[in-house]
Enzyme design. Structure first.
Site, PDB file in Angstrom:
ATOM      1  N   ARG A  34       0.818  -1.221   0.000  1.00 20.81           N
ATOM      2  CA  ARG A  34       0.000   0.000   0.000  1.00 20.81           C
ATOM      3  C   ARG A  34       0.853   1.273   0.000  1.00 20.81           C
ATOM      4  O   ARG A  34       0.430   2.300  -0.541  1.00 20.81           O
ATOM      5  CB  ARG A  34      -0.945  -0.003   1.198  1.00 20.81           C
ATOM      6  CG  ARG A  34      -2.170  -0.866   0.930  1.00 20.81           C
ATOM      7  CD  ARG A  34      -3.068  -0.890   2.124  1.00 20.81           C
ATOM      8  NE  ARG A  34      -4.394  -1.375   1.774  1.00 20.81           N
ATOM      9  CZ  ARG A  34      -5.244  -1.891   2.649  1.00 20.81           C
ATOM     10  NH1 ARG A  34      -4.906  -1.991   3.918  1.00 20.81           N
ATOM     11  NH2 ARG A  34      -6.433  -2.293   2.256  1.00 20.81           N
ATOM     12  N   LYS A 204     -15.564 -14.977   6.464  1.00 19.61           N
ATOM     13  CA  LYS A 204     -16.976 -15.149   6.813  1.00 19.61           C
ATOM     14  C   LYS A 204     -17.924 -14.891   5.657  1.00 19.61           C
ATOM     15  O   LYS A 204     -17.851 -13.853   5.023  1.00 19.61           O
ATOM     16  CB  LYS A 204     -17.344 -14.162   7.921  1.00 19.61           C
ATOM     17  CG  LYS A 204     -16.603 -14.356   9.193  1.00 19.61           C
ATOM     18  CD  LYS A 204     -17.091 -13.295  10.153  1.00 19.61           C
ATOM     19  CE  LYS A 204     -16.271 -13.249  11.412  1.00 19.61           C
ATOM     20  NZ  LYS A 204     -16.428 -11.938  12.064  1.00 19.61           N
ATOM     21  N   GLY A 357      -6.541  -6.029   0.233  1.00 22.67           N
ATOM     22  CA  GLY A 357      -5.309  -5.934   0.993  1.00 22.67           C
ATOM     23  C   GLY A 357      -4.760  -7.311   1.314  1.00 22.67           C
ATOM     24  O   GLY A 357      -3.592  -7.601   1.070  1.00 22.67           O
ATOM     25  N   GLY A 381     -12.311  -4.602   1.157  1.00 23.81           N
ATOM     26  CA  GLY A 381     -13.674  -4.180   1.498  1.00 23.81           C
ATOM     27  C   GLY A 381     -14.196  -3.164   0.498  1.00 23.81           C
ATOM     28  O   GLY A 381     -15.346  -3.242   0.060  1.00 23.81           O
TER      29      GLY A 381
HETATM   30  C1  3PG Z   1      -8.287  -2.024   5.234  1.00 24.62           C
HETATM   31  O1  3PG Z   1      -7.187  -2.449   5.594  1.00 24.62           O
HETATM   32  O2  3PG Z   1      -9.244  -2.768   5.009  1.00 24.62           O
HETATM   33  C2  3PG Z   1      -8.442  -0.545   5.011  1.00 24.62           C
HETATM   34  O3  3PG Z   1      -7.243   0.129   5.259  1.00 24.62           O
HETATM   35  C3  3PG Z   1      -9.546  -0.022   5.889  1.00 24.62           C
HETATM   36  O4  3PG Z   1      -9.257  -0.366   7.218  1.00 24.62           O
HETATM   37  P1  3PG Z   1     -10.408  -0.888   8.168  1.00 24.62           P
HETATM   38  O5  3PG Z   1     -10.944  -2.155   7.592  1.00 24.62           O
HETATM   39  O6  3PG Z   1      -9.772  -1.043   9.518  1.00 24.62           O
HETATM   40  O7  3PG Z   1     -11.471   0.210   8.182  1.00 24.62           O
END
Ligand code: 3PG
Ligand code: MG
Length: 402
Positions: A34, A204, A357, A381
């Site tokens: 990232r 999940k 990620g 996400g």
């Molecule tokens: C992630 O790693 O999914 C993003 O940086 C967002 O972080 P978070 O899921 O803790 O909100």
């Protein structure tokens, strides 16, 4: 949506929201993907004479007050060090997020220089559900700069102060990373070349049912593995032993399987699994067909027949989206399934997108190169919610006026 080419940044203080949320082992960065992905926008802004103030979160700090969170950490210090190394220039780190030290760091920047603010999630206002609390932090952050650039794609699905509220207070644009991520996601949502095959793994099903439901309208085939597959197997009547199971999701998963059949979308589940005696890297394990899964074992990877099945179902794909490992790839003994899926996707002639990620970190850890796929997304996400058709707060805010 405006890009950074539309902003006159020379001599101006630019607050750049990046996603530098890298996995850490203590204070060691285990995957700097990232930071690497954020570099071009940072370097471009600096190269154009901006005074770049980078704002980012790291982990999910615990505590109700700033003091508690800052004491618990993690600090972005390791991120500062890696960023400076990659930029080949000095990066100042402020001791607070939007207080006196941040103001000092901003004031001390010369044109073309870069500073990093401390972990924005130390401020409880960042993640607050209360508009006024977020607004208060947003005003302090906005007070540090004249312009805002949103480039933290991995966090655009979060309605957080630095992602959602600050762009409402400053002239703003989207950075190059967000633009690149969106260009790929648009290809996946507007008439992707077919067959369009989606591979979903990870923990999940409850997190992913909504995106699966919407993928039934766009994808031709869904291959499901990893932690979430055990709930699908249970919904199909199989014993899953001690495997990770979301029992309360079985009715919804059954309904989804029925809907897939009605729509003619193929859902492919594992036919064999690696069944371990416990969750440990050196656990005893055997390959078993799903029809005879031992009640005292837990699934930790897809088996060899499933690896072949998944590869066959990917072979003719023209578009692939993959999110989530299909086994406990962190343990070398259980990484074969995730490796096989990556190999099969690498062999596809078409658009191949690795979303997320964790999946991105997984393939790098297994030794795959960026060039092995069309695109490796920095947002898990975020890309799933985009594919689900949801409005992402951080993108909506960048789309808006000012
Ligand atoms: C992630 O790693 O999914 C993003 O940086 C967002 O972080 P978070 O899921 O803790 O909100
Ligand atoms: Mg996340």
């Amino acid at each position: 949506m405006r890009g950074i080419g539309d902003l006159d940044v020379r001599g101006k203080a630019v607050l750049l929201r990046a996603d530098l949320n890298v996995p850490l082992d203590g204070t060691q960065i285990t995957d700097d993907g990232r930071i690497q992905a954020s570099l071009p926008t940072i370097a471009k802004l600096a190269g154009r004479g901006a005074r770049v103030l980078v704002c980012a979160h790291l982990g999910r700090p615990k505590g109700t007050s700033y003091g508690e969170r800052a004491a618990a950490g993690p600090s972005v210090r390791p991120v500062r060090a890696r960023l400076a190394e990659l930029l080949g220039s000095d990066v100042t780190l402020s001791a607070d997020v939007a207080g006196p030290s941040a103001a000092e760091a901003a004031a001390g920047l010369a044109d073309g220089q870069v500073a990093l603010l401390e972990n924005v999630r130390f401020e409880p206002g960042e993640t607050s559900k209360d508009d006024a609390e977020r607004g208060e932090l947003a005003r302090r952050l906005a007070g540090l700069a004249q312009l805002y650039v949103g480039d933290g794609f991995g966090a655009v699905h979060r309605k957080h102060a630095s992602v959602y509220d600050v762009p409402g207070l400053l002239p703003h644009a989207a950075g190059d990373l967000i633009m690149a991520e969106l260009a790929v996601l648009r290809q996946l949502t507007s008439q992707p070349p077919r067959p369009y095959v989606v591979v979903l793994g990870g923990a999940k099903p409850s997190d992913k049912l909504a995106v699966i439901a919407s993928l039934l309208g766009t994808a031709d085939r869904l291959l499901i593995g990893g932690g979430m597959s055990y709930t699908f197997l249970a919904a199909s009547g199989y014993e899953v032993g001690n495997s990770m199971l979301e029992a309360d999701q079985v009715p919804d998963v059954s309904e989804l399987l029925a809907e897939a059949r009605r729509r003619g979308v193929e859902i492919v589940l594992p036919v064999d699994l690696v069944a371990a005696t416990r969750f440990a890297p050196d656990a005893e394990h055997d390959v078993v067909p799903v029809a005879s899964f031992p009640a005292d074992r837990e699934g930790v990877d897809i088996g060899p027949a499933t690896r072949e099945l998944f590869a066959a179902k990917l072979a003719d794909a023209k578009t692939v989206f993959w999110n989530g490992p299909v086994g406990v790839f962190e343990f070398p003994a259980f990484a074969a399934g995730t490796r096989a899926v990556a190999e099969a996707i690498k062999a596809v002639h078409g658009l191949t997108v690795i979303g997320g990620g964790d999946s991105a970190a997984a393939i790098r850890r297994l030794g795959f190169a960026p060039g092995d796929f069309s695109h490796i997304s920095t947002g898990g996400g975020a890309s799933l919610e985009y594919l689900e058709g949801r409005v992402l707060p951080g993108l909506a805010a960048l789309d808006g006026g000012t």
